[in-house]
Design a protein around this motif. Structure first.
Motif, PDB file in Angstrom:
ATOM      1  N   SER A   1     -33.169 -38.498 -33.616  1.00 24.31           N
ATOM      2  CA  SER A   1     -31.798 -37.728 -33.893  1.00 24.31           C
ATOM      3  C   SER A   1     -31.104 -38.680 -34.922  1.00 24.31           C
ATOM      4  O   SER A   1     -30.931 -39.668 -35.117  1.00 24.31           O
ATOM      5  CB  SER A   1     -30.895 -37.774 -32.564  1.00 24.31           C
TER       6      SER A   1
ATOM      7  N   ARG B   1     -16.050 -48.803 -39.232  1.00 21.63           N
ATOM      8  CA  ARG B   1     -15.141 -49.572 -38.369  1.00 21.63           C
ATOM      9  C   ARG B   1     -14.853 -51.080 -38.416  1.00 21.63           C
ATOM     10  O   ARG B   1     -13.948 -51.476 -38.672  1.00 21.63           O
ATOM     11  CB  ARG B   1     -15.394 -49.231 -36.891  1.00 21.63           C
TER      12      ARG B   1
ATOM     13  N   ASP C   1     -28.032 -38.410 -35.442  1.00 23.01           N
ATOM     14  CA  ASP C   1     -26.537 -38.647 -34.879  1.00 23.01           C
ATOM     15  C   ASP C   1     -26.697 -40.232 -34.753  1.00 23.01           C
ATOM     16  O   ASP C   1     -25.646 -40.902 -34.870  1.00 23.01           O
ATOM     17  CB  ASP C   1     -26.664 -38.142 -33.429  1.00 23.01           C
ATOM     18  N   ALA C   2     -27.890 -40.830 -34.672  1.00 27.33           N
ATOM     19  CA  ALA C   2     -27.945 -42.287 -34.637  1.00 27.33           C
ATOM     20  C   ALA C   2     -27.477 -42.975 -36.076  1.00 27.33           C
ATOM     21  O   ALA C   2     -26.783 -44.036 -36.054  1.00 27.33           O
ATOM     22  CB  ALA C   2     -29.340 -42.658 -34.343  1.00 27.33           C
TER      23      ALA C   2
ATOM     24  N   GLU D   1     -25.401 -41.411 -37.986  1.00 31.21           N
ATOM     25  CA  GLU D   1     -23.924 -41.199 -38.151  1.00 31.21           C
ATOM     26  C   GLU D   1     -23.230 -42.197 -37.112  1.00 31.21           C
ATOM     27  O   GLU D   1     -22.343 -42.840 -37.611  1.00 31.21           O
ATOM     28  CB  GLU D   1     -23.426 -39.885 -37.561  1.00 31.21           C
ATOM     29  N   ALA D   2     -23.842 -42.678 -35.943  1.00 31.24           N
ATOM     30  CA  ALA D   2     -22.905 -43.662 -35.025  1.00 31.24           C
ATOM     31  C   ALA D   2     -23.179 -45.092 -35.885  1.00 31.24           C
ATOM     32  O   ALA D   2     -22.401 -45.578 -35.881  1.00 31.24           O
ATOM     33  CB  ALA D   2     -23.859 -43.685 -33.834  1.00 31.24           C
ATOM     34  N   SER D   3     -24.331 -45.304 -36.510  1.00 33.22           N
ATOM     35  CA  SER D   3     -24.245 -46.552 -37.241  1.00 33.22           C
ATOM     36  C   SER D   3     -23.371 -46.612 -38.556  1.00 33.22           C
ATOM     37  O   SER D   3     -22.625 -47.691 -38.591  1.00 33.22           O
ATOM     38  CB  SER D   3     -25.718 -46.979 -37.854  1.00 33.22           C
TER      39      SER D   3
ATOM     40  N   GLN E   1     -20.523 -44.938 -38.619  1.00 33.36           N
ATOM     41  CA  GLN E   1     -19.248 -45.075 -37.956  1.00 33.36           C
ATOM     42  C   GLN E   1     -18.827 -46.473 -37.703  1.00 33.36           C
ATOM     43  O   GLN E   1     -17.666 -46.989 -37.791  1.00 33.36           O
ATOM     44  CB  GLN E   1     -19.097 -44.204 -37.070  1.00 33.36           C
ATOM     45  N   ARG E   2     -19.920 -47.143 -36.956  1.00 37.66           N
ATOM     46  CA  ARG E   2     -19.466 -48.522 -36.624  1.00 37.66           C
ATOM     47  C   ARG E   2     -19.573 -49.240 -37.954  1.00 37.66           C
ATOM     48  O   ARG E   2     -18.523 -50.366 -37.966  1.00 37.66           O
ATOM     49  CB  ARG E   2     -20.891 -49.323 -36.089  1.00 37.66           C
ATOM     50  N   SER E   3     -20.139 -48.951 -39.114  1.00 34.27           N
ATOM     51  CA  SER E   3     -20.111 -49.858 -40.301  1.00 34.27           C
ATOM     52  C   SER E   3     -18.842 -49.682 -40.554  1.00 34.27           C
ATOM     53  O   SER E   3     -18.037 -50.584 -41.293  1.00 34.27           O
ATOM     54  CB  SER E   3     -20.810 -49.436 -41.171  1.00 34.27           C
TER      55      SER E   3
ATOM     56  N   SER F   1     -26.630 -46.330 -45.027  1.00 36.46           N
ATOM     57  CA  SER F   1     -27.196 -45.265 -44.708  1.00 36.46           C
ATOM     58  C   SER F   1     -28.683 -45.050 -44.925  1.00 36.46           C
ATOM     59  O   SER F   1     -29.589 -44.355 -44.274  1.00 36.46           O
ATOM     60  CB  SER F   1     -26.313 -44.047 -45.261  1.00 36.46           C
TER      61      SER F   1
END
Length: 534
Positions: free
Chosen positions: A159, A172, A161-162, A164-166, A168-170, A36
């Motif tokens: 944004s 996962r 949101d990028a 948060e997307a990163s 989430q990928r981490s 993060s």
């Protein structure tokens, strides 16, 4: 001891799985935080680079300075937005009025967010705020005209949101890794549990603990002393009896476990057993004046010496037991010999009675009584030790049974010894010498044995001579060794015991033998008589 509800394999799988999951959880937390922070730093740096590029654009600078058509700035801003993949590129004048926006309808309106005031005062910075396009990271850079005066500012938004997307990928990826790690951990724990259980002969920890406790209690309860060492000659076991024996010998070590055997018990010979891998049985060893009987045996596992163990017992106890056994055996032999001898004499009396030679019967009985009384009195008057005297009487009866002329003569009175252990050694010496003499007479025509004893100047002299076959000159030095005999296999222990007993009493032993004529043994030992308190 309470029985565990879980098997060894179950416990290993559980703990390995727990360790894997905890490790992965901690890793997830650390990676999430670091990821993060890294992503936010990267986005901030990207936004700042784009904003500086736009602020240094000549098109933007001239358009703001000349208050040209907003479409020029809008077209340029949209091209930059598409090229850099940012959320927005907003150019504003000194009044905060938008000159570009992803939504053309918002051009000409005031910038939304409330974090633009500092940039209009010439400061470059980064902030996080929420505008018309959502929560975003914003980079603000002032724009200066060709004359060096500030003519406006640019805001680049990316944004969150990028981020948060990163993350989430981490998450996962970490989750997938955790599942794979847990699966590998379970398989590894299962294989490890099987290997450990196989190494432990299929036993569970509770069973191993019980066996270990039983083994310790058993080893500490036996009368024999036991001491064991590993391949480095370091002590792994000393039982209670061994410590008591060593304490009697003056060896006081509170906890000998782990010590080198030479530091605890010098001259134990266990190091030699480790090197040779050969057992040493029924050896006599003296520790600080205390005599013990020792057995030393190597511990061999899979044809490899993994240690050595020594068992021993105080020779005094062995002697006391031997005296008891010897006394019983001598008593039985004496009774058997006298019974056989008395039976023969009864046959003589029966023949005289049948012949009605009553006068001869009377004379024969008187002769027997006088002979028995004289023989017993002669021995008991000269030999004051009742055990030794009884032993002599028994041997005389046994010799008569074998048709051997045996005489016992004492030049002086033989007092009882001051220590009971000396009696045992004397019985061993005299008994084995007489047995050896009796056996040597088996092929002789003249069967005669003479036992002579004398006590002068605290020295006891014992001479045993026979008219047997004699001993060859070449064999006279070897017959005192264990297992060496001229009478066949599984023999050769009697004279070895004689030599050991003489050495224990610090005496001397001489042998004179002429082949086919006879043998004479002479033993001289220091002899301390019993002190009678009157």
């Amino acid at each position: 001891m309470t029985k565990s509800r879980f098997k060894l394999s179950t416990m290993i799988i559980f703990y390995v799985l727990l360790v894997v999951l905890l490790s992965l959880l901690i890793t997830d937390l650390l990676i999430t935080e670091n990821t993060s922070d890294d992503i936010r730093d990267q986005l901030e740096e990207k936004a700042l680079i784009v904003s500086r590029s736009v602020a240094e654009s000549q098109i933007v600078q001239e358009s703001l300075q000349n208050q040209a058509n907003d479409e020029t700035i809008q077209d340029y801003a949209m091209s930059i937005q598409e090229a850099t993949d940012v959320l927005f590129v907003v150019v504003m004048d000194m009044e905060g009025i938008r000159k570009s926006h992803p939504n053309p309808e918002r051009i000409g309106k005031s910038f939304v967010g409330g974090d633009e005031e500092r940039v209009l005062n010439g400061e470059e910075y980064i902030s996080i705020s929420e505008g018309t396009l959502g929560h975003s990271v914003r980079a603000f850079t002032p724009i200066y005209g060709t004359d060096g005066e500030q003519v406006g500012a640019v805001s680049i938004g990316i944004s969150l949101d990028a981020v948060e997307a990163s993350l989430q990928r981490s998450h996962r990826n970490i989750l997938i890794g955790s599942l794979i790690g847990a699966l590998v951990g379970v398989i590894g724990a299962f294989l490890l549990a099987r290997y450990i259980k196989k190494s432990l002969f299929g036993l569970e920890p509770v069973a191993i603990a019980r066996i270990h406790e039983e083994r310790n209690r058993m080893l500490h309860s036996v009368r024999e002393g036991i001491i064991a060492v590993d391949t480095d000659a370091k002590i792994t076991l000393v039982n209670k009896s061994a410590r008591e024996i060593f304490q009697k010998a003056g060896i006081h070590v509170e906890d000998p476990m782990g010590l080198h055997i030479s530091n605890y018990l010098p001259h134990s010979m266990l190091e030699r057993v480790l090197e040779t891998g050969e057992a040493e049985l029924d050896e006599e060893q003296v520790i600080n004046g205390s005599s013990i009987i020792v057995n030393r045996v190597p511990l061999i596992v899979n044809d490899e010496v993994v240690g050595a163990i020594s068992t021993f017992r105080d020779k005094t106890e062995v002697n006391q037991l031997a005296e008891q056994l010897t006394g019983v055996r001598l008593y039985a032999e004496s009774l058997r010999a006298q019974s056989h001898e008395f039976k023969n004499k009864l046959h003589v009396l029966l023949g005289m009675v049948e012949m009605e030679s009553f006068k001869d019967v009377k004379s024969y009985i008187k002769q027997l009584v006088d002979h028995q009384v004289h023989e017993a009195d002669a021995i008991t008057n000269k030999i004051k030790d009742p055990v030794l005297a009884g032993f002599m009487i028994g041997k005389l009866s046994f010799a008569r049974e074998q048709n051997i002329d045996m005489s016992v003569s004492c030049e002086t009175v033989i007092p009882a010894p001051g220590h009971e252990a000396v009696t045992h050694e004397l019985v061993t010496i005299i008994g084995n010498l007489l047995d050896n003499a009796i056996e040597s007479l088996a092929g002789s025509e003249e069967k005669r044995i003479s036992l002579f004893m004398s006590y002068v100047d605290e020295l006891l002299t014992i001479e045993v001579s026979d008219t047997g076959t004699g001993i060859k000159d070449g064999d006279q030095e070897e017959i005192f060794h264990r297992g060496v005999s001229t009478k066949g296999e599984d023999r050769g222990y009697g004279l070895h015991l004689v030599k050991a007993s003489v050495d224990a009493l610090e005496g001397s032993l001489e042998l004179e033998s002429i082949l086919h004529e006879g043998t004479k043994f002479t033993v001289i030992i220091p002899y301390e008589a019993e002190v009678n308190e009157e």
